[in-house]
Design a protein around this motif. Sequence first.
Motif, PDB file in Angstrom:
ATOM      1  N   THR A 267       0.869  -1.174   0.000  1.00 39.74           N
ATOM      2  CA  THR A 267       0.000   0.000   0.000  1.00 39.74           C
ATOM      3  C   THR A 267       0.911   1.231   0.000  1.00 39.74           C
ATOM      4  O   THR A 267       2.052   1.169   0.473  1.00 39.74           O
ATOM      5  N   SER A 268       0.380   2.318  -0.538  1.00 40.86           N
ATOM      6  CA  SER A 268       1.165   3.552  -0.632  1.00 40.86           C
ATOM      7  C   SER A 268       0.177   4.700  -0.744  1.00 40.86           C
ATOM      8  O   SER A 268      -0.438   4.888  -1.785  1.00 40.86           O
ATOM      9  N   SER A 269      -0.026   5.458   0.346  1.00 33.08           N
ATOM     10  CA  SER A 269      -1.123   6.424   0.339  1.00 33.08           C
ATOM     11  C   SER A 269      -0.699   7.878   0.503  1.00 33.08           C
ATOM     12  O   SER A 269      -1.464   8.777   0.202  1.00 33.08           O
TER      13      SER A 269
ATOM     14  N   HIS B 123       2.540   9.818  -0.509  1.00 32.09           N
ATOM     15  CA  HIS B 123       3.083  10.464  -1.713  1.00 32.09           C
ATOM     16  C   HIS B 123       3.451   9.455  -2.800  1.00 32.09           C
ATOM     17  O   HIS B 123       4.183   9.813  -3.727  1.00 32.09           O
TER      18      HIS B 123
ATOM     19  N   ARG C 125       5.103   2.980  -3.515  1.00 32.55           N
ATOM     20  CA  ARG C 125       4.781   2.485  -4.864  1.00 32.55           C
ATOM     21  C   ARG C 125       6.015   2.614  -5.771  1.00 32.55           C
ATOM     22  O   ARG C 125       6.344   1.699  -6.525  1.00 32.55           O
TER      23      ARG C 125
ATOM     24  N   VAL D  18       5.238   4.116   6.510  1.00 33.74           N
ATOM     25  CA  VAL D  18       5.111   4.017   7.970  1.00 33.74           C
ATOM     26  C   VAL D  18       4.150   5.114   8.419  1.00 33.74           C
ATOM     27  O   VAL D  18       4.294   6.279   8.032  1.00 33.74           O
ATOM     28  N   TYR D  19       3.150   4.722   9.183  1.00 30.65           N
ATOM     29  CA  TYR D  19       2.166   5.674   9.679  1.00 30.65           C
ATOM     30  C   TYR D  19       2.042   5.450  11.179  1.00 30.65           C
ATOM     31  O   TYR D  19       1.647   4.346  11.607  1.00 30.65           O
ATOM     32  N   PHE D  20       2.437   6.450  11.946  1.00 35.35           N
ATOM     33  CA  PHE D  20       2.406   6.342  13.416  1.00 35.35           C
ATOM     34  C   PHE D  20       3.190   5.114  13.892  1.00 35.35           C
ATOM     35  O   PHE D  20       2.655   4.240  14.566  1.00 35.35           O
ATOM     36  N   GLN D  21       4.420   5.050  13.447  1.00 36.08           N
ATOM     37  CA  GLN D  21       5.412   4.064  13.938  1.00 36.08           C
ATOM     38  C   GLN D  21       5.195   2.622  13.480  1.00 36.08           C
ATOM     39  O   GLN D  21       5.869   1.720  13.964  1.00 36.08           O
TER      40      GLN D  21
ATOM     41  N   GLY E  59       9.476   8.659   7.037  1.00 32.27           N
ATOM     42  CA  GLY E  59      10.027  10.010   7.069  1.00 32.27           C
ATOM     43  C   GLY E  59      11.354  10.050   7.806  1.00 32.27           C
ATOM     44  O   GLY E  59      12.338  10.614   7.324  1.00 32.27           O
ATOM     45  N   LEU E  60      11.375   9.448   8.975  1.00 34.85           N
ATOM     46  CA  LEU E  60      12.570   9.475   9.841  1.00 34.85           C
ATOM     47  C   LEU E  60      12.876   8.066  10.323  1.00 34.85           C
ATOM     48  O   LEU E  60      12.080   7.491  11.072  1.00 34.85           O
TER      49      LEU E  60
ATOM     50  N   GLY F 159      11.308   8.310   2.842  1.00 31.60           N
ATOM     51  CA  GLY F 159      10.357   8.714   1.802  1.00 31.60           C
ATOM     52  C   GLY F 159       9.854  10.106   2.123  1.00 31.60           C
ATOM     53  O   GLY F 159       9.656  10.434   3.307  1.00 31.60           O
ATOM     54  N   PHE F 160       9.651  10.914   1.108  1.00 32.67           N
ATOM     55  CA  PHE F 160       9.176  12.294   1.288  1.00 32.67           C
ATOM     56  C   PHE F 160       7.977  12.311   2.240  1.00 32.67           C
ATOM     57  O   PHE F 160       7.017  11.559   2.067  1.00 32.67           O
TER      58      PHE F 160
ATOM     59  N   PHE G 269       3.611  15.209   6.326  1.00 30.97           N
ATOM     60  CA  PHE G 269       2.461  15.015   7.199  1.00 30.97           C
ATOM     61  C   PHE G 269       2.403  16.085   8.295  1.00 30.97           C
ATOM     62  O   PHE G 269       3.420  16.433   8.906  1.00 30.97           O
TER      63      PHE G 269
HETATM   64  C1  LIG Z   1      -0.450   9.908   8.791  1.00 33.27           C
HETATM   65  C2  LIG Z   1       1.050   9.752   8.647  1.00 33.27           C
HETATM   66  C3  LIG Z   1       1.797   9.277   9.714  1.00 33.27           C
HETATM   67  C4  LIG Z   1       3.195   9.109   9.561  1.00 33.27           C
HETATM   68  N1  LIG Z   1       3.907   8.599  10.615  1.00 33.27           N
HETATM   69  C5  LIG Z   1       5.253   8.390  10.477  1.00 33.27           C
HETATM   70  C6  LIG Z   1       6.014   7.865  11.550  1.00 33.27           C
HETATM   71  O1  LIG Z   1       5.499   7.522  12.614  1.00 33.27           O
HETATM   72  N2  LIG Z   1       7.357   7.703  11.366  1.00 33.27           N
HETATM   73  C7  LIG Z   1       7.976   8.035  10.178  1.00 33.27           C
HETATM   74  O2  LIG Z   1       9.189   7.881  10.065  1.00 33.27           O
HETATM   75  N3  LIG Z   1       7.264   8.541   9.136  1.00 33.27           N
HETATM   76  C8  LIG Z   1       5.917   8.720   9.250  1.00 33.27           C
HETATM   77  N4  LIG Z   1       5.195   9.214   8.199  1.00 33.27           N
HETATM   78  C9  LIG Z   1       5.882   9.481   6.902  1.00 33.27           C
HETATM   79  C10 LIG Z   1       5.694   8.327   5.917  1.00 33.27           C
HETATM   80  O3  LIG Z   1       6.067   7.095   6.500  1.00 33.27           O
HETATM   81  C11 LIG Z   1       6.548   8.522   4.650  1.00 33.27           C
HETATM   82  O4  LIG Z   1       6.241   9.736   4.037  1.00 33.27           O
HETATM   83  C12 LIG Z   1       6.336   7.352   3.708  1.00 33.27           C
HETATM   84  O5  LIG Z   1       7.323   7.379   2.705  1.00 33.27           O
HETATM   85  C13 LIG Z   1       4.959   7.389   3.063  1.00 33.27           C
HETATM   86  O6  LIG Z   1       4.853   6.354   2.149  1.00 33.27           O
HETATM   87  P1  LIG Z   1       3.783   6.374   0.970  1.00 33.27           P
HETATM   88  O7  LIG Z   1       4.001   7.617   0.147  1.00 33.27           O
HETATM   89  O8  LIG Z   1       4.067   5.121   0.222  1.00 33.27           O
HETATM   90  O9  LIG Z   1       2.421   6.338   1.643  1.00 33.27           O
HETATM   91  C14 LIG Z   1       3.807   9.412   8.320  1.00 33.27           C
HETATM   92  C15 LIG Z   1       3.041   9.920   7.259  1.00 33.27           C
HETATM   93  C16 LIG Z   1       1.658  10.082   7.414  1.00 33.27           C
HETATM   94  C17 LIG Z   1       0.847  10.606   6.241  1.00 33.27           C
END
Ligand SMILES: Cc1cc2nc3c(=O)[nH]c(=O)nc-3n(C[C@H](O)[C@H](O)[C@H](O)COP(=O)(O)O)c2cc1C
Length: 154
Positions: A9-11, A13, A17, A54-57, A84-85, A113-114, A117
């Motif tokens: 899944t990739s939601s 950015h 994907r 990664v969303y909320f760890q 992100g980090l 990944g960019f 949020f």
């Molecule tokens: C709702 C939300 C929560 C996120 N939580 C985290 C996090 O806990 N730790 C982290 O490193 N990045 C976090 N991120 C950043 C995403 O993990 C990162 O941008 C990732 O590349 C998104 O992948 P996608 O574009 O395939 O969805 C979060 C992003 C969103 C939108």
Amino acid sequence: MPSALFLYTSSHHGNTRKLVEFVASSLGARAVDLLRSAPPPFGDEELIVLASGVYFQTLSKPLLACIQSNAFAGRRVAILYTCGLPLCDYAKEAAGLLQRQGAIYLGSHGCRGFDSFGPLRYIGGIAKGRPNEADLRSALSFVSGLLRDASHPG
Ligand SMILES: Cc1cc2nc3c(=O)[nH]c(=O)nc-3n(C[C@H](O)[C@H](O)[C@H](O)COP(=O)(O)O)c2cc1C
């Protein structure tokens, strides 16, 4: 080369994907977006690669749900993620679920990944341009290594 199936899944950015499309197409493997399609029945794939942002760890809810509702017993499974980090192994919860399902868990590979949020949008986001070319190549090398191991077990 043994075959792989990618479920992702990739939601946010499209970061994951981008990573999955590069690795899967380099290997001639099928990639299924779980936000658009149900996972296909598993066949004779040597490796299943699960991937998400990664969303909320942790990894995405649909990906975690997919682990809990499919037959992973005895399957060799690896995880790719973008975040992100990179502060820890964000695949930990997913890995625990896989092990409870009886999967053979082979490990995870994460890259940045960019991320724009929440308040990060006020500073233009972090990890701009990621995953980059080096990230894509390093994810490919992780998955290729696992496939090579599958063709030379032991
Ligand atoms: C709702 C939300 C929560 C996120 N939580 C985290 C996090 O806990 N730790 C982290 O490193 N990045 C976090 N991120 C950043 C995403 O993990 C990162 O941008 C990732 O590349 C998104 O992948 P996608 O574009 O395939 O969805 C979060 C992003 C969103 C939108």
